[in-house]
Design a protein around this motif. Structure first.
Motif: not given
Length: 274
Positions: A16-17, A20, A22, A24, A26, A79, A214, A216, A227, A229
């Motif tokens: 995913s990194f 994108n 980016e 996350w 958390t 993070t 967001e 999860r 998220k 960047k």
């Protein structure tokens, strides 16, 4: 001086990194350390028990009430990175038992990103200190907590029905002081985690103020995240975990496809996994 810091992750998070660009941020309080953000608070509150003041129990309640009020108003989203690129405990704890990756970043680039962050996502790049091992930093946080919340502890009253009241008139400056002091709770951890040599990119802010929040679901629990960047120029290298079976050539091809150029190497840890 620390030149690079390293983020351990699973293969799915790594993929995913690179797609994108980016990471996350958390909820730190929902990490694998169940005392995250409260370990230093407990140590500070324990100091009230050592006092000879007859009202020490009441003052301790007032101090706890004041800090937990701030903690309830804000969320710490971040993070985490390690100064260690190839550390077995990190592989086991944060990279799917060694099947994941360690992504190396230029620390100064991350620090610059934090310095240039916006009001809707105010960030700091902070070194984590470890309890009694880092006494100077721990004592400084205690001093800052005393300055920010000492008056609350002194003026705390409790009514017969058990409801507490600090009876204080708040100013914007006082509120800012208390918020900044509470944020520091997320920069001190139990010395049992000292091997991690952690840095963290994080915000301590109201969820309603953070742009792009967001939620999860993980193992039946909901938690917020945002998220963020990361420019490819900040990436310095990729390390495959000790139980990661992906061919190096495949990783290099994936990086190339997604516009990332950096060294790729296997872990040196002699670990077979479970």
């Amino acid at each position: 001086m620390v030149g690079q810091v390293h983020h351990y992750c699973s293969a799915s998070v790594f993929l995913s990194f690179i797609k994108n660009k980016e990471i996350w941020l958390t909820a730190l309080s929902q990490s694998n350390d169940h005392l995250e953000g409260t370990w230093m608070l407990r140590k500070w509150l324990e100091l009230f028990d050592r006092s000879k003041d007859q009202d020490k129990t009441l003052k301790k309640k007032g101090a706890r009430f004041a800090v937990e009020t701030i903690l309830d108003m804000y969320v710490a989203l971040g993070t985490c990175f390690s100064e260690e690129r190839d550390l077995l405990s990190q592989w086991r704890g944060y990279a799917a038992d060694g099947t994941g990756f360690s992504i190396s970043f230029d620390k100064e680039a991350l620090t610059a990103l934090a310095s240039n962050s916006t009001e809707t996502l105010p960030l700091t790049m902070s070194k984590v200190y470890y309890g009694h091992k880092d006494n100077k930093q721990s004592n400084e946080v205690i001093r800052i907590l005393n300055d920010a919340f000492g008056e609350d502890a002194e003026k705390y009253k409790e009514y017969p029905d058990g409801i507490g009241d600090r009876q204080l008139a708040y100013t914007r400056e006082k509120f800012k002081q208390q918020k900044n002091a509470t944020r520091l709770l997320f920069t001190i951890k139990n010395e049992a985690f000292a091997e991690e040599r952690e840095w963290r990119l994080f915000t301590f802010e109201s969820v309603s103020k953070i742009k792009g929040v967001e939620f999860r679901e993980s193992r039946g629990v909901l938690s917020p995240f945002v998220k963020f960047k990361i420019p490819v120029e900040a990436i310095r290298g990729i390390t495959l975990g000790p139980t990661n079976k992906t061919p190096l050539k495949t990783i290099k091809n994936a990086l190339q496809i997604h516009g990332i150029t950096c060294p790729v190497s296997p872990s040196n840890a002699s670990y077979r996994g479970f």
